[in-house]
Scaffold this active site. Structure first.
Site, PDB file in Angstrom:
ATOM      1  N   SER A 588     -16.113 -25.065  53.332  1.00 26.90           N
ATOM      2  CA  SER A 588     -16.009 -24.578  51.963  1.00 26.90           C
ATOM      3  C   SER A 588     -16.587 -25.628  51.009  1.00 26.90           C
ATOM      4  CB  SER A 588     -14.550 -24.240  51.642  1.00 26.90           C
ATOM      5  OG  SER A 588     -14.459 -23.503  50.451  1.00 26.90           O
ATOM      6  N   HIS A 708     -12.899 -16.089  54.771  1.00 21.24           N
ATOM      7  CA  HIS A 708     -13.227 -17.473  54.443  1.00 21.24           C
ATOM      8  C   HIS A 708     -12.597 -18.454  55.420  1.00 21.24           C
ATOM      9  CE1 HIS A 708     -14.861 -20.564  51.960  1.00 21.24           C
ATOM     10  NE2 HIS A 708     -13.677 -21.066  51.626  1.00 21.24           N
TER      11      HIS A 708
END
Length: 734
Positions: A588, A708
């Site tokens: 991320s 994610h």
């Protein structure tokens, strides 16, 4: 209270993912890029990979997956994956619980239930070695019955009337592990979804019970209802049996802000509706309903606001001066709500950070405030007693270089309102869950008694944890943890894995390395050396509070990357490792960090894993939820911002010349098709561009679900971790 889906790092065991292998870029890739060139601008010949699920893009993804798996998925990989999956599926893990009424609720995954069980038990049963669980929802069975690969995303329960048990919940289910969820009303007595009950379609939804027959819903209701960040701009009051399109709009914000949500505080005696306008990650406005009006709590937008009973709790991000008194960033400040709304509130400072301390979180028992604090990234627990003029006293745990946290069990239960949970963990210390009670006498707290302890998952004999400080380019001392064998030979030949994040005020603290232990630490090179692991507490994180975070915002972003590079150099200068044996990983925002290590500091690393990353900072605001991170990185559509954003955009830094004699480290870039927060397209484009440049040691892998997090169940997580560890080990340890 519902909270916005913020950008955060994964848990320690998930943050260490990696992978790659050497071979030239495939002819098919180059030919495909040339065929697509007419569609794309001269500045970006790989825009076609932004077509998320087009045939051309997915053909490329499948081809890259096949290539990566053919190279890595061998017997060594299978052994590592099996060892990690054994840890993840272990039946003797601690089932962490949340108390609601007389029951203790838990969500559990194992080999027999990969999608998981939502379940509950009693306190008496929970204390047993093998509690008796009542299964409320079997997600595997639900997925099989409905033909949808549901991923459990949480449940929100309706507070019952006094003296009665909880009977209703809103269950959130994602069809692919992404941020979008379906919200369905569940009946606990019958263990079934309520026929004709609340059922909100799949979207990025925040929801709160207003009462038994009413919800506050922030979701996609058509044109104009979303912000530029892809979250809800409006909130509606939805009555039972009413169509969402017909529900009354009760709150709305500007489209350029991040999101809106409304929650109902159902605390007995303090019932109220609270609305939030999240302007960006560090600025927001809070409103309390008074009659038919929303009353703004008048404080600067960068002062965090939360409510607890008759208190308002403030956490300033920058110096906040009110009535001649300045409260420094990271302070905990309190006022009475009625006084604040009347303009007569007196502010009281509860906690003031020092250069070495920061407040990480707070919670409340019936009559005390529990503070989780870091001092040089090691945990401290402080207990605040409002009845004693808000005096603070430390709870002596006696565990340096560990993490422990404290939270209330149930502050509204008259029988255990002063009880707290205490969890303790360390890199080499399996987690222990204890329960204690805050006392009214001078002792402040009874000695917490262990309730559950997880066993060791790997042989840590011969390893030690140490803390060090590197000096960054501007002279700042930056801490890092090192997990290494005792008497490590300082000859530069040890395989080392660095992990970093450095953003969004998120702190990386010690936690048990259950998966990394068998996946990295206990492996041996041909020379018999074992792996070492390093956690970098770089600026941009929250290890020293807002000042540490803000030091690497926007035009100062380079400081986070300089800090990480300084730690790498310190490891090399100390003889712990060398470029050939140093690997790094991040996901991320940590993936953006890795992209900048690949392009800005290639001379320091032998291999890098770059997961679910931001990489194209010219277009990040137009992709997935990227617009919501402008406060962190800057706006590339503003020319003066693009001048500095360009300097940490890895996709564009590939156009810059490498330092003389340097080569790119072996790089695995990975993502997930269903990631609707960052999205996979930036990772795709970075890998494709590197391959097109002739970089031979870059690989790409994309999970087809998992959102994610990159994985939606333990099996997928084990595959992801094993891929990472196997790739890195082959490049820096053999």
């Amino acid at each position: 209270m519902s909270t916005p889906p913020l950008e955060t790092p994964a848990s320690a065991s998930l943050a260490e993912m990696t992978g790659s292998s050497e071979a030239p870029a495939s002819d098919a890739l180059v030919q495909h890029a040339q065929a697509q060139a007419s569609k794309n601008t001269p500045e970006d010949p790989f825009l076609w990979l932004e077509e998320l699920d087009s045939d051309q893009a997915m053909d490329w993804v499948v081809g890259q997956n096949d290539r990566t798996e053919a190279e890595l998925f061998d017997a060594d990989f299978a052994a590592t994956k099996d060892a990690i999956l054994t840890v993840l599926d272990a039946a003797d893990r601690i089932p962490m619980v949340t108390k609601r009424g007389e029951h203790y609720y838990n969500f559990w995954r194992d080999s027999q239930h990969p999608k998981g069980l939502w379940r509950r038990t009693s306190w008496e049963s929970y204390q047993q070695q093998e509690p008796e669980w009542e299964v409320l929802l079997d997600v595997d069975a639900l997925a099989a019955a409905e033909g949808i690969d549901w991923v459990y995303a949480g449940a929100q329960m309706l507070r019952p009337k006094a003296g009665t048990e909880y009977t209703r919940a809103l269950v959130k289910l994602s069809p692919d592990g992404g941020d979008q969820v379906r919200v369905r009303e569940f009946d606990l007595p019958t263990l079934a979804f309520v026929p004709g009950g609340f059922d909100l379609p799949v979207a990025k939804t925040n929801v709160s019970w207003a009462d038994a027959d009413t919800l506050f819903v922030a979701t996609d209701v058509g044109e104009g209802s979303l912000t530029l960040s892809s979250y809800a701009r409006t909130v509606r009051r939805l009555s039972r049996g009413q169509e969402l399109a017909e529900a009354e709009e009760i709150f709305a914000i500007d489209q350029s802000h991040v999101l809106a949500y409304v929650s109902h505080d159902s605390t007995p005696g303090f019932e109220r509706d609270v609305a939030h306008d999240v302007i960006d990650f560090y600025n927001s406005k809070t409103y309390v309903r008074s009659g038919a009006q929303w009353v703004h709590l008048d404080v600067p937008t960068d002062v965090g606001v939360s409510l607890h009973r008759d208190w308002v709790i403030f956490s300033p991000q920058t110096p906040w001066t009110r009535e001649g008194v300045t409260h420094i960033p990271g302070s905990l400040v309190l006022a009475e709500l009625d006084g604040l709304m009347a303009g007569t509130a007196a502010l009281r400072e509860i906690f003031v950070p020092t250069e070495s301390t920061s407040l990480q979180s707070i919670d409340f028992t019936a009559s005390h405030i529990l503070l989780n604090v870091l001092q040089d990234v090691s945990s401290q627990i402080l207990i605040c007693d409002p009845a004693r003029d808000f005096a603070l006293r430390a709870l002596d745990i006696g565990a340096p270089l560990h993490s422990f946290s404290i939270s209330a069990v149930d502050d509204e239960d008259p029988e255990c309102g002063e009880d707290f949970w205490l969890t303790l963990t360390g890199f080499l210390t399996p987690t222990t869950l204890a329960r204690g009670t805050v006392c009214s006498d001078a002792a402040y707290a009874a000695t917490p008694l262990p309730v559950k302890s997880a066993p060791a998952r790997f042989d840590a004999e011969g390893f030690e944890v140490t803390q060090h400080f590197a000096v960054s380019d501007d002279g700042t001392r930056v801490p890092y943890f090192q997990v290494s064998p005792h008497e490590l030979p300082l000859d530069g030949k040890n395989p080392v894995l660095m992990n970093g994040y450095g953003g969004f005020q998120a702190s990386l603290t010690p936690s048990y390395l259950g998966a990394l232990g068998p996946g990295w630490l206990v492996r041996r090179t041909e020379q018999g050396r074992r792996g070492s692991y390093v956690v970098a507490n770089i600026r941009g994180g929250g290890e020293y509070g807002p000042r540490w975070h803000r030091a690497a915002l926007r035009e100062n972003r380079h400081r986070a990357y300089e800090d990480f590079a300084a730690i790498a150099r310190d490891l090399i200068n100390r003889g712990v490792t060398s470029r050939e044996h140093l690997a790094a990983t991040g996901r991320s925002n940590g993936g953006l960090l890795m992209g900048n290590m690949i392009t800005g500091y290639p001379e320091l690393f032998g291999a890098i894993s770059c997961g679910v990353p931001l990489l194209d900072m010219r277009r990040y605001t137009r992709l997935a939820a990227g617009h919501s991170w402008i406060a962190e990185y800057g706006d590339p559509d503003v020319p003066t911002d693009w001048e500095f954003v360009r300097t940490f955009s890895p996709y564009h830094r590939l156009d810059d010349a490498l330092p003389e004699g340097a080569t790119y480290p072996a790089s695995l870039i990975w993502s997930a098709t269903s990631d609707d927060r960052v999205g996979p397209v930036q990772a795709r484009k970075m890998a494709a561009k590197m391959m097109d440049m002739g970089v031979g040691n870059v690989r790409y892998h994309e999970s087809l679900d998992g959102g994610h997090a990159g994985a939606s169940d333990n099996g997928a997580t084990a595959t992801m971790l094993a891929t990472s560890y196997e790739f890195l080990w082959r490049h820096v340890a053999e």
